[in-house]
Design a protein around this motif. Structure first.
Motif, PDB file in Angstrom:
ATOM      1  N   VAL A  56       0.858  -1.177   0.000  1.00  0.00           N
ATOM      2  CA  VAL A  56       0.000   0.000   0.000  1.00  0.00           C
ATOM      3  C   VAL A  56       0.898   1.231   0.000  1.00  0.00           C
ATOM      4  N   ASP A  57       0.693   2.131  -0.962  1.00  0.00           N
ATOM      5  CA  ASP A  57       1.456   3.368  -1.074  1.00  0.00           C
ATOM      6  C   ASP A  57       0.558   4.522  -0.640  1.00  0.00           C
ATOM      7  N   LEU A  58       0.907   5.146   0.490  1.00  0.00           N
ATOM      8  CA  LEU A  58       0.079   6.214   1.054  1.00  0.00           C
ATOM      9  C   LEU A  58       0.885   7.496   1.191  1.00  0.00           C
ATOM     10  N   PRO A  59       0.207   8.653   1.103  1.00  0.00           N
ATOM     11  CA  PRO A  59       0.905   9.932   1.257  1.00  0.00           C
ATOM     12  C   PRO A  59       1.298  10.186   2.716  1.00  0.00           C
ATOM     13  N   GLU A  60       2.271  11.046   2.881  1.00  0.00           N
ATOM     14  CA  GLU A  60       2.748  11.424   4.211  1.00  0.00           C
ATOM     15  C   GLU A  60       1.745  12.350   4.896  1.00  0.00           C
ATOM     16  N   SER A  61       1.819  12.408   6.216  1.00  0.00           N
ATOM     17  CA  SER A  61       1.026  13.383   6.970  1.00  0.00           C
ATOM     18  C   SER A  61       1.351  14.777   6.454  1.00  0.00           C
ATOM     19  N   GLY A  62       0.333  15.621   6.388  1.00  0.00           N
ATOM     20  CA  GLY A  62       0.515  16.977   5.886  1.00  0.00           C
ATOM     21  C   GLY A  62       0.198  17.127   4.411  1.00  0.00           C
ATOM     22  N   THR A  63       0.027  16.015   3.709  1.00  0.00           N
ATOM     23  CA  THR A  63      -0.303  16.067   2.288  1.00  0.00           C
ATOM     24  C   THR A  63      -1.741  16.537   2.099  1.00  0.00           C
ATOM     25  N   ALA A  64      -1.932  17.457   1.165  1.00  0.00           N
ATOM     26  CA  ALA A  64      -3.275  17.939   0.843  1.00  0.00           C
ATOM     27  C   ALA A  64      -3.924  16.983  -0.149  1.00  0.00           C
ATOM     28  N   LEU A  65      -5.169  16.602   0.138  1.00  0.00           N
ATOM     29  CA  LEU A  65      -5.929  15.739  -0.756  1.00  0.00           C
ATOM     30  C   LEU A  65      -7.029  16.543  -1.433  1.00  0.00           C
ATOM     31  N   VAL A  66      -7.316  16.183  -2.678  1.00  0.00           N
ATOM     32  CA  VAL A  66      -8.410  16.784  -3.430  1.00  0.00           C
ATOM     33  C   VAL A  66      -9.466  15.702  -3.620  1.00  0.00           C
ATOM     34  N   ALA A  67     -10.703  16.007  -3.278  1.00  0.00           N
ATOM     35  CA  ALA A  67     -11.787  15.033  -3.408  1.00  0.00           C
ATOM     36  C   ALA A  67     -11.852  14.476  -4.824  1.00  0.00           C
ATOM     37  N   ASP A  68     -12.066  13.172  -4.917  1.00  0.00           N
ATOM     38  CA  ASP A  68     -12.200  12.449  -6.187  1.00  0.00           C
ATOM     39  C   ASP A  68     -10.906  12.340  -6.983  1.00  0.00           C
ATOM     40  N   ARG A  69      -9.784  12.682  -6.366  1.00  0.00           N
ATOM     41  CA  ARG A  69      -8.489  12.539  -7.033  1.00  0.00           C
ATOM     42  C   ARG A  69      -7.685  11.433  -6.342  1.00  0.00           C
ATOM     43  N   PRO A  70      -6.845  10.707  -7.099  1.00  0.00           N
ATOM     44  CA  PRO A  70      -6.043   9.645  -6.476  1.00  0.00           C
ATOM     45  C   PRO A  70      -5.072  10.204  -5.443  1.00  0.00           C
TER      46      PRO A  70
END
Length: 125
Positions: free
Chosen positions: A37-51
């Motif tokens: 599983v490849d996950l972003p680091e804490s503090g990463t901004a996520l955009v709804a409906d985007r990978p």
């Protein structure tokens, strides 16, 4: 447990103003045995409906999509050593991220359990 669902087979659960995110039982079953599983680091901004990351199984590599926009505040470190938790406990210890949502009301736009079940019963899902 008030879980909401996306059309890409992620689940989201509001917990004390934060959103815990994972992939659904349907998704883990379709993927087969999860090996990474490849996950972003804490503090990463996520955009709804985007990978925001990937789940790799013995069959394929699949993108995982953000159910809501916001900032990653925690990633499931258990998955680094035990990615199979995604298969074994998709709504429990196999969760992926905790997100501080930009708009907590965004969860209301996702499907509830009944709507998700109806979605799964559509041809071609």
């Amino acid at each position: 447990m008030d879980v909401r669902y996306t059309h890409q087979h992620e689940w989201a659960r509001l917990e004390d103003g934060r959103v815990r995110v994972g992939i659904t039982d349907y998704a883990q079953d379709a993927l087969g045995d999860v090996v990474y599983v490849d996950l972003p680091e804490s503090g990463t901004a996520l955009v709804a409906d985007r990978p925001f990351g990937e789940v790799e199984s013995t069959k394929s590599v699949s993108d995982v999509y953000a159910p809501v926009g916001g900032t990653v505040i925690e990633r499931n470190s258990l998955l680094e050593e035990q990615p199979e938790l995604v298969n074994e406990q998709p709504y429990g210890d196999g969760w992926l991220l905790v997100v501080e949502p930009d708009d907590p009301a965004a969860l209301e736009r996702l499907m509830d359990a009944e709507a998700y079940q109806a979605f799964l019963e559509q041809p071609g899902v």
